[in-house]
Design an enzyme around this catalytic site. Structure first.
Site, PDB file in Angstrom:
ATOM      1  N   SER A  59     -39.748 -16.382  20.547  1.00  0.00           N
ATOM      2  CA  SER A  59     -40.681 -15.365  20.897  1.00  0.00           C
ATOM      3  C   SER A  59     -40.570 -14.842  22.256  1.00  0.00           C
ATOM      4  CB  SER A  59     -42.242 -15.483  20.625  1.00  0.00           C
ATOM      5  OG  SER A  59     -42.680 -16.471  21.578  1.00  0.00           O
ATOM      6  N   LYS A 109     -46.353 -17.165  26.811  1.00  0.00           N
ATOM      7  CA  LYS A 109     -46.035 -15.833  26.603  1.00  0.00           C
ATOM      8  C   LYS A 109     -46.231 -15.339  28.132  1.00  0.00           C
ATOM      9  CE  LYS A 109     -46.644 -15.564  22.301  1.00  0.00           C
ATOM     10  NZ  LYS A 109     -45.349 -15.668  21.314  1.00  0.00           N
TER      11      LYS A 109
END
Length: 199
Positions: A59, A109
């Protein structure tokens, strides 16, 4: 007559009847003490200062790849708030825990929106406060839209993966509470071919 205190401080005489564990203690007690201190310090460093983390998903590609190992520091956010662009590790917020994620399944993230910012995603661009964000670190532009601007609440953040089209992030589940942030990724120590700072 020898006092009880003096007798406790005298070395134990080892003979054939001495238990095995006492023999090991007498022979290795200095090494065992050093090891215990080292383990205690290591645990304190991990809890309070920094810890290693492993990247299990794609990701955050191309910035981070599956199998990368990072140092996550936990100190700096005690002195200043997170800023746009920081790569952070965090515990899944409640909205993710309701879907079966546990607190120990940490996510990683990039911070995109700070408290008070407005976020919009349109035509492959992310807008912060109506200004397009320059992002040379993403794998490809997002193929989704968030046409109605959302404002990041106080003490929360809008986070996204660099692999925009393969990331379970704020565009899906919403804002990240400040209290869920574990720390900031600062250094990749494996693989050695890509050793260096992370940004």
């Amino acid at each position: 007559m020898t006092s009880e205190k003096e007798s406790l401080n005298q070395p134990i005489t080892i003979n054939s009847k001495t238990p095995w564990w006492l023999k090991i203690w007498q022979e290795q007690k200095e090494n065992i003490k050093v090891l215990a201190i080292a383990l205690s310090l290591s645990l304190l460093v991990r809890i309070l200062i920094a810890e290693p983390r492993y990247i299990p998903s794609d990701s955050m590609m191309p910035t981070l790849e599956v199998g990368d190992r990072l140092v996550i520091e936990k100190v700096s956010y005690n002195f200043h708030p997170p800023v746009t662009g920081d790569i952070i590790v965090f515990e899944p917020p409640q909205q993710l825990q309701r879907y079966g994620y546990t607190k120990n399944q940490a996510f990683i993230k990039r911070i995109i929106g700070l408290p008070g910012d407005t976020i919009r995603i349109e035509n492959g661009l992310v807008y912060i406060n109506d200004q397009p964000l320059s992002e040379n670190y993403i794998a490809e532009p997002p193929e989704y839209s968030l046409l109605t601007s959302v404002q990041v609440p106080e003490d929360k953040y809008f986070v996204m993966g660099d692999n925009r089209n393969n990331s379970n992030d704020s565009h899906i589940w919403g804002f990240l509470p400040r209290k869920n942030i574990i720390g900031r990724a600062i250094f990749r120590f494996w693989p050695y071919q890509r050793l260096g700072s992370v940004n």
